[in-house]
Design an enzyme around this catalytic site. Structure first.
Site: not given
Length: 486
Positions: A123-125, A156
């Protein structure tokens, strides 16, 4: 839109002025002086937008100093099906963050929001790809350069490095706890050979890495001379980018603005769910924000008791959901600032106490630091905890009942979400990563390997480039200076 520090000793600045930094000069975190509000008319009009269009509408409320034409170009460049290729192989790539209903019975609905379609499968993308484009845009306008100094417990780091690799005027110095990430996560980062990427494996835990990032950020003379910036979740632009998918999740799960939804978020550093808090403060009809922790349960303890007690390195568990192996939640100060009705003096005192005494107590009991625990409910927060046995059970349950494989962090989220389902209020669980990143535990749970997306089949076998260092701030500063030449 102006931004002020949670500790109150920094002059208000605009979005571009705080974009490249992390901590404010007084050690606090930036927040807008007031949260922009979203009207019913806007919400209705946003239902028809692409993800890029929605991102532009949310961002323009916060980045008011960037020309809207430029902001739209940046959003359109970032959120495309070419960048978010949808490793699952289905046809929903154009949606960027598609929803999948897992369970619906007795008026209770459990929904999974896919957030791992980006280049590093996490999800960090969703925020980091935008951050890379914003950084490059701002640096080019000013003819400047930036040295990013950050810490990661897993995802991250790779998301930042993939977003910044090859970007003109940018170097990345990324700290990670030595031998405490999954083999896949480690290989994703350490296999990068780009000359502007520096991976540093620190002998310690994530919080040792994060403490060094804060120490360098608080050395204003060094920070300015070395042009230090950050992409950790304390970076305000990253939090804003994450606000967008809360709006997308809500709009996709509802048909009218009278409906509410809840979100369950696997949480370690409080950045992801902090974005949900901000969306709720903007007027998004969110009922509950459910904090799901693993064995490192500092946040669960606070939301159950009002006591915030950080753990020492020796008390921080190395778990099978390693991206949440955090015992000092860096973004938590933003929520406390709102909980304390933006009393910056009191916030500064409490977080000074975190550094000197290891925490604070808002339970309202005799001898505590305050009695705000009873106010937490009005912000929608509840919490729960998941441990290794729960993760294995949930991975097996989701595989058997719904026919999909989930990663370990998402399993923590689903376990806690199932404990908090309410009739008539859809519960959206934010997916954290694809299961291939944590294959060791998937194999333990299911007896088979997780499916590998194309291009990642043998990533662990690639040559790796990294430095092993101790948790020594002086040594770290010397390393940075050596490689920047500044």
């Amino acid at each position: 839109m102006q931004y002020a520090s949670t500790r109150g000793h920094t002059a208000a600045q605009n979005f571009s002025e705080i974009l490249l930094g992390g901590l404010a000069p007084d050690g606090g975190l930036y927040l807008p002086t007031t949260y922009p509000q979203v009207t019913d008319v806007e919400l209705d009009s946003w239902r028809k937008l692409s993800y890029a269009g929605l991102a532009f509408e949310v961002l323009r409320k916060f980045a008011t100093d960037i020309p809207e034409a430029d902001l739209r170009v940046l959003a359109d460049k970032t959120y495309t099906s070419d960048v978010y290729k949808n490793a699952r192989g289905d046809e929903s790539a154009a949606q960027i963050t598609p929803l999948r209903v897992l369970q619906e019975k007795n008026g209770r609905k459990l929904v999974l929001q896919a957030l791992s379609n980006g280049p590093t499968l996490a999800f960090k993308d969703m925020a980091m790809q935008l951050l890379g484009n914003l950084f490059e845009y701002t640096l080019a306008k000013n003819g400047a350069e930036l040295n990013i100094f950050g810490a990661t417990s897993g995802d991250t780091g790779s998301a930042a490095e993939y977003a910044m690799r090859g970007k003109k005027g940018i170097r990345v110095f990324m700290l990670s706890p030595h031998k405490k990430m999954s083999a896949f996560q480690t290989a994703q980062m350490f296999s990068l050979q780009d000359p502007n990427i520096f991976n540093i494996a620190v002998e310690g835990v994530f919080d040792d890495c994060q403490d060094m990032v804060k120490a360098v950020s608080n050395d204003l003379e060094f920070k300015n001379r070395q042009k230090i910036g950050t992409v950790n979740s304390i970076n305000w632009a990253r939090v804003v980018a994450q606000v967008v998918y809360y709006f997308r999740g809500y709009l996709s799960a509802t048909t009218s603005n009278e409906q509410k939804v809840s979100f369950t978020v696997p949480s370690g550093n409080f950045g992801n769910i902090c974005a949900g808090h901000i969306a709720r403060m903007m007027g998004l009809p969110i009922d509950k924000l459910v904090v799901a922790t693993n064995e490192n349960d500092v946040l669960d303890e606070f939301f159950r008791t009002g006591i915030y007690r950080v753990r020492k390195s020796a008390e921080t568990w190395h778990t099978t959901s390693p991206s949440m192996d955090i015992s000092k939640a860096s973004n938590f100060e933003r929520f406390i600032y709102d909980l304390l009705e933006r009393d910056a003096t009191r916030v500064a005192a409490l977080f000074k106490k975190v550094e000197t005494e290891g925490g604070f107590d808002l339970s309202g009991k005799p001898g505590s630091d305050g009695d705000e625990f009873n106010k937490i409910a009005k912000f929608g927060f509840v919490s729960g905890k998941s441990v290794h046995a729960d993760r294995l059970h949930t991975i097996r349950q989701v595989d058997k009942e719904f026919g999909i494989t989930i990663d370990t962090h998402t399993a923590d989220g689903i376990k806690v979400a199932l404990e908090n389902l309410q009739e008539g209020v859809p519960m959206i669980v934010l997916e954290t990563a694809l299961p291939a990143k944590f294959n060791e535990t998937i194999k333990e749970a299911l007896g088979r390997d997780a499916e590998r997306p194309v291009g990642f089949e043998n990533i662990e076998a690639l040559p790796q480039r990294f430095e092993v260092m101790t948790a020594d701030v002086t040594e770290m500063k010397t390393f940075i200076a050596k490689h920047t030449g500044l």
